[in-house]
Design an enzyme around this catalytic site. Structure first.
Site, PDB file in Angstrom:
ATOM      1  N   HIS A  14     -47.323 -16.376  51.730  1.00 50.90           N
ATOM      2  CA  HIS A  14     -46.343 -17.209  51.025  1.00 50.90           C
ATOM      3  C   HIS A  14     -44.908 -16.862  51.396  1.00 50.90           C
ATOM      4  O   HIS A  14     -43.984 -17.638  51.110  1.00 50.90           O
ATOM      5  CB  HIS A  14     -46.553 -17.139  49.503  1.00 50.90           C
ATOM      6  CG  HIS A  14     -46.150 -15.847  48.853  1.00 50.90           C
ATOM      7  ND1 HIS A  14     -47.058 -14.879  48.498  1.00 50.90           N
ATOM      8  CD2 HIS A  14     -44.945 -15.365  48.501  1.00 50.90           C
ATOM      9  CE1 HIS A  14     -46.422 -13.863  47.930  1.00 50.90           C
ATOM     10  NE2 HIS A  14     -45.131 -14.138  47.922  1.00 50.90           N
ATOM     11  N   ASP A  37     -53.674 -14.904  51.497  1.00 46.70           N
ATOM     12  CA  ASP A  37     -52.232 -14.811  51.321  1.00 46.70           C
ATOM     13  C   ASP A  37     -51.661 -13.658  52.136  1.00 46.70           C
ATOM     14  O   ASP A  37     -50.754 -12.949  51.689  1.00 46.70           O
ATOM     15  CB  ASP A  37     -51.849 -14.660  49.846  1.00 46.70           C
ATOM     16  CG  ASP A  37     -50.339 -14.867  49.617  1.00 46.70           C
ATOM     17  OD1 ASP A  37     -49.686 -15.429  50.518  1.00 46.70           O
ATOM     18  OD2 ASP A  37     -49.836 -14.440  48.570  1.00 46.70           O
ATOM     19  N   SER A  80     -42.436  -9.134  47.746  1.00 40.95           N
ATOM     20  CA  SER A  80     -43.666  -9.666  48.352  1.00 40.95           C
ATOM     21  C   SER A  80     -43.774  -9.262  49.819  1.00 40.95           C
ATOM     22  O   SER A  80     -42.827  -9.424  50.597  1.00 40.95           O
ATOM     23  CB  SER A  80     -43.691 -11.191  48.255  1.00 40.95           C
ATOM     24  OG  SER A  80     -43.907 -11.612  46.932  1.00 40.95           O
ATOM     25  N   LEU A 124     -71.799 -19.012  52.188  1.00 45.75           N
ATOM     26  CA  LEU A 124     -73.123 -19.359  51.657  1.00 45.75           C
ATOM     27  C   LEU A 124     -73.162 -20.747  51.028  1.00 45.75           C
ATOM     28  O   LEU A 124     -74.214 -21.374  50.988  1.00 45.75           O
ATOM     29  CB  LEU A 124     -73.573 -18.328  50.613  1.00 45.75           C
ATOM     30  CG  LEU A 124     -73.921 -16.931  51.110  1.00 45.75           C
ATOM     31  CD1 LEU A 124     -74.495 -16.106  49.962  1.00 45.75           C
ATOM     32  CD2 LEU A 124     -74.927 -16.989  52.253  1.00 45.75           C
ATOM     33  N   GLY A 125     -72.048 -21.210  50.490  1.00 45.92           N
ATOM     34  CA  GLY A 125     -72.040 -22.503  49.819  1.00 45.92           C
ATOM     35  C   GLY A 125     -72.451 -22.417  48.372  1.00 45.92           C
ATOM     36  O   GLY A 125     -73.206 -23.265  47.880  1.00 45.92           O
TER      37      GLY A 125
END
Length: 397
Positions: free
Chosen positions: A25, A54, A133, A188-189
């Site tokens: 970000h 991120d 950050s 894996l879904g």
């Protein structure tokens, strides 16, 4: 006229040949990223992004740089001293001190059309503010235990609750970005969740990842995994909760077949699952994905349009439902879960105003302040009975 915007953040030199890690970000949306070293030298860097974690890696044309040493974040304990470095409010070379307040926190941040979900974070009370950050959180030996990422604050300033991405996650992402330019994850879904104490007692297990949903045609479905299973072990490694399960799956190379032990209806079963490759993150998310992130950030749900043929088929929607927003998943301990919203519910109105699609729901939620309580009208259908209309009260994040 268009105005040029600039932003600043922190970073960590992770290799002496010019690799710097920071938050995604910090660099997202930038057309040029400049790295300034402590000796005053500046470099324009090449950026490799991984929005899912991120994290981002910046390569600059420099050698013989002092690089950090990483600690094993799995060994970090609550109560340890922690030091945060960075440039809060552009005050460079700032150090603050605190302790490790907690481990394995999950956190969601939504800003405009961007959103990040963090499944496993280190919490600290070391002062972290805007500009920190991408900077390091280190132990008393100076070893990096995490990358400072987010704060919990109603004012935007430090209130003693900061979060860092664990160093083991950082190293995994960093190594792949250096080697491949992108992060390849196993898939894996399924939608897993962490079991509460009462849920574990009800199911007769001590720990594990509860499978809330299995995607049709996914690697999990092909191996016979079912919604309602509790994953106890993955590839011979114990699964303690949602975060550990996601991590084990993500770090398994696509195409690998692994044993997965699940608890189902009072019995242990071992399924052989061939792990797939997680879909790549896009720098610019499709509009539908953006609206889904907004809804997840305010209510704790995943959504889709009721007009989508695949969604209609999956949830067997009645023909009288022609518009609205289908709840695909409800996150545990979220505002929606607390209100009793369930997967398969169709949101048709918010505060009495009709909701026709994900865009309409996103717009309606965006107009509500944090902490507001809204009336959500839903249609709910059962397999063997008539549909029903409910009005539920949801207190938004």
């Amino acid at each position: 006229f268009p105005q040029r915007a600039t932003a600043a953040g922190s970073g960590v030199i992770v290799r002496s040949d010019g690799y710097v890690i920071t938050n995604d970000h910090v660099v997202a949306g930038a057309d040029k990223v400049t790295v300034q070293l402590m000796d005053g030298r500046t470099f324009v860097g090449k950026v490799y992004r991984d929005p899912r974690s991120d994290l981002a890696l910046i390569k600059i044309n420099a050698d013989n740089l002092p690089a950090v040493q990483f600690a094993n974040s799995d060994d970090v304990k609550v109560g340890e001293l922690a030091l945060a470095f960075g440039s809060p409010f552009e005050l460079s070379d700032t150090m603050t001190m605190g302790i490790v307040s907690s481990l394995h926190r999950h956190f969601e941040v939504t800003e405009g059309t961007n959103g990040y979900y963090y499944p496993d974070l280190i919490q600290t009370d070391a002062s972290i503010n805007p500009g920190n950050s991408g900077g390091p959180l280190v132990d008393i030996y100076g070893r990096v235990i995490g990358i400072n990422t987010a704060i919990e604050s109603q004012t935007g300033g430090n209130v003693g609750i900061g979060f860092a991405i664990p160093s083991n996650t950082v190293r995994y992402v960093m190594d792949q970005l250096i080697a491949k330019g992108r992060v390849v994850r196993g898939y894996l879904g399924v939608v897993p969740s962490t079991l509460s104490y009462d849920q574990a007692q009800m199911l007769g297990v001590k720990q594990g990842a509860f499978i809330q949903m299995v995607e049709d045609g996914s690697p999990a479905a092909k191996a016979g995994m079912q919604a309602g299973d509790v994953v106890i072990r993955f590839n011979n490694q114990p699964v303690t909760d949602e975060a550990s399960f996601r991590d084990l799956v993500a770090r398994t190379a696509p195409g690998t077949t692994v044993p997965v032990e699940v608890y189902r209806d009072g019995h242990d079963l071992t399924l052989n699952v061939t792990v797939g490759e997680a879909p790549s993150d896009k720098t610019e998310q499709p509009q539908q994905q953006q609206e889904m992130r907004k809804a997840r950030g305010r209510m704790g749900i995943e959504i889709g349009d009721a007009s989508d043929p695949d969604i209609r088929k999956k949830f067997q929607l009645n023909s009288d439902v022609k518009s609205g927003v289908v709840v695909l998943n409800v996150y545990p301990n979220s505002p929606a879960a607390d209100a009793g919203i369930q997967p398969g519910d169709v949101i048709i109105a918010l505060n009495g105003k009709p909701i026709k699609d994900a865009q309409a729901l996103s717009d309606a939620l965006a107009a509500e302040p944090s902490g507001a309580t809204v009336r959500v009208t839903v249609r709910r259908f059962s397999a063997n009975g008539p549909g029903e209309t409910l009005v539920l009260f949801v207190t938004l994040y």
